[in-house]
Motif scaffolding. Structure first.
Motif, short mmCIF file in Angstrom:
data_model
loop_
_atom_site.label_atom_id
_atom_site.label_comp_id
_atom_site.label_asym_id
_atom_site.label_seq_id
_atom_site.Cartn_x
_atom_site.Cartn_y
_atom_site.Cartn_z
N LEU A 52 5.49 14.40 -8.43
CA LEU A 52 6.30 14.70 -7.26
C LEU A 52 7.69 14.08 -7.41
CD1 LEU A 52 3.37 15.22 -6.10
CD2 LEU A 52 4.30 14.54 -3.87
N THR A 53 8.68 14.75 -6.87
CA THR A 53 10.04 14.24 -6.90
C THR A 53 10.24 13.23 -5.76
OG1 THR A 53 10.93 15.94 -5.43
CG2 THR A 53 10.87 16.44 -7.80
N GLN A 54 11.30 12.48 -5.84
CA GLN A 54 11.59 11.51 -4.78
C GLN A 54 11.78 12.22 -3.43
OE1 GLN A 54 14.78 8.84 -5.79
NE2 GLN A 54 13.77 8.11 -7.66
N LYS A 55 12.43 13.37 -3.47
CA LYS A 55 12.65 14.13 -2.23
C LYS A 55 11.33 14.58 -1.63
CE LYS A 55 15.35 18.03 -0.43
NZ LYS A 55 16.29 19.14 -0.78
N LEU A 102 0.84 -1.20 0.00
CA LEU A 102 0.00 0.00 0.00
C LEU A 102 0.87 1.26 0.00
CD1 LEU A 102 -2.80 -1.00 2.57
CD2 LEU A 102 -2.43 -1.75 0.20
N ARG A 103 1.98 1.20 0.73
CA ARG A 103 2.92 2.33 0.72
C ARG A 103 3.49 2.55 -0.68
NH1 ARG A 103 6.29 4.66 4.31
NH2 ARG A 103 8.21 3.63 3.62
N TYR A 104 3.84 1.45 -1.35
CA TYR A 104 4.38 1.55 -2.69
C TYR A 104 3.33 2.06 -3.68
CZ TYR A 104 8.61 -0.97 -1.29
OH TYR A 104 9.80 -1.34 -0.69
N THR A 105 2.08 1.71 -3.44
CA THR A 105 0.99 2.20 -4.30
C THR A 105 0.87 3.71 -4.17
OG1 THR A 105 -0.20 0.11 -4.01
CG2 THR A 105 -1.48 1.99 -4.81
N PHE A 106 0.99 4.21 -2.93
CA PHE A 106 0.96 5.66 -2.71
C PHE A 106 2.16 6.32 -3.37
CE2 PHE A 106 2.33 9.35 -0.19
CZ PHE A 106 1.21 10.15 -0.30
N ARG A 107 3.33 5.72 -3.23
CA ARG A 107 4.55 6.25 -3.86
C ARG A 107 4.38 6.37 -5.37
NH1 ARG A 107 8.71 1.68 -4.60
NH2 ARG A 107 7.01 1.21 -6.05
N ASP A 108 3.83 5.33 -5.99
CA ASP A 108 3.66 5.34 -7.44
C ASP A 108 2.68 6.42 -7.89
OD1 ASP A 108 5.40 3.26 -7.45
OD2 ASP A 108 3.91 1.70 -7.89
#
Length: 343
Positions: A328-331, A315-321
């Motif tokens: 949004l940038t990685q930072k 779920l965290r990775y889904t939000f990241r994607d």
């Protein structure tokens, strides 16, 4: 310094090494005999001799220490000197248990051979590389400890290399569109009284929080005036595999509340008002929730549509994607989620 109670130290110019001569008792004849050990520097030599004499003051130098005994001592020392977190203690305890099931672990550590160690590490290939590394480091530390304290004459661990795993690494992935649609619908339609952890999943899915961070939230961490959540605690398993709250959290941060979960979050706040110590989420017995429990429930939910190996990290990775798709940038993302894998 040729004293049968103290031993002696000298420098050998030919070998360019510091030599320690000390005395041990032969278990068969009960006679003392001379032993020798070499070191690269004088400080290590002195430390060895002092420690050796300290450990053997009451003629205890002739006790038989198994590898299991040494591993217990090492773990106790690390706890004594506050070198371990509860999570690290739990990992090393489980490693000690794994090693204790091996036949050679009950041998006197000085009788363990290089072949014993080679055979053992060759049998570890079914573990992950990460776990093999943990076992290797722990055993390496234990043998070094045994060497410094005079329990062994030869440290065979210096000749051992870590094997590579043959295990198929199960990669944690994001939810696909179908899975995300199903989970969102399931959570929205679920009654909080029947599915009390629904908002745990919504906070992870729509804000990228860790499961332990969500379980550590209290009412005063939620600021509806500024529309923010402050993360400064985390729930982890302790050495007894029980959930505990860690404060002074290293990944503390304040993040904006996602509008998608605002209504659900307000309902959770109302329910949590009667919780002890104002925790946002507790078990039915009003105790801290184990992160593993949240994972198991999620897996059962996702099994309904045939999705396997889904974890809260998914779920965290889904939000990241989703954040990456929105530009949004990685930072910028790590300011919201804390450290997260982008590979």
């Amino acid at each position: 310094m040729k004293n049968k109670n103290l031993g002696s130290i000298c420098f050998d110019k030919t070998l360019n090494r510091w030599l320690v001569f000390y005395y041990i008792t032969d278990n068969m004849s009960d006679n003392k005999k001379r032993a020798k050990k070499s070191f690269k520097n004088e400080l290590d030599a002195q430390k060895f001799l002092e420690q050796y004499n300290s450990n053997n003051q009451d003629d205890n130098s002739f006790k038989s220490y198994s590898l299991n005994d040494i591993l217990v001592q090492v773990l106790e020392n690390k706890v004594k000197f506050n070198n371990l977190s509860d999570k690290q203690y739990s990992i090393l305890s489980s490693i000690n248990k794994i090693i204790s099931e091996e036949d050679f672990s009950n041998k006197n550590i000085k009788d363990i051979t290089e072949d014993d160690l080679f055979d053992y590490f060759n049998r570890l290939i079914n573990y992950s590389d990460s776990y093999i590394k943990k076992i290797y480091n722990h055993l390496n530390y234990a043998f070094k400890y045994a060497s410094i304290n005079g329990f062994i004459d030869n440290n065979f661990m210096i000749n051992i290399s870590k094997p590579k795993t043959t295990k198929n690494i199960r990669k944690i992935r994001s939810l696909n569109d179908e899975e995300q649609l199903y989970l969102n619908k399931f959570l929205i339609m679920s009654d909080i009284m029947d599915f009390p952890y629904k908002n745990v999943y919504l906070l992870i899915l729509h804000m990228g929080l860790r499961v332990g961070e969500v379980l550590g939230l209290k009412l005063n961490d939620i600021n509806l005036i500024n529309n923010t959540i402050t993360i400064n605690k985390i729930v982890v398993n302790d050495k007894n595999n029980q959930p505990i709250l860690i404060e002074n959290y290293e990944n503390s941060r304040t993040v904006n509340i996602n509008k998608k979960i605002l209504i659900s979050l307000k309902k959770q706040l109302n329910i949590a008002k009667t919780n002890p110590e104002n925790f946002l989420f507790l078990s039915r017995n009003y105790t801290l929730v184990m992160p593993g429990t949240i994972n198991k429930i999620l897996q059962k939910v996702m099994n309904n549509i045939g999705s396997k190996n889904i974890q809260t990290q998914s779920l965290r990775y889904t939000f990241r994607d989703e954040c990456l798709r929105n530009g949004l940038t990685q930072k910028e993302i790590t300011k919201i989620t804390g450290p997260i894998n982008f590979k």
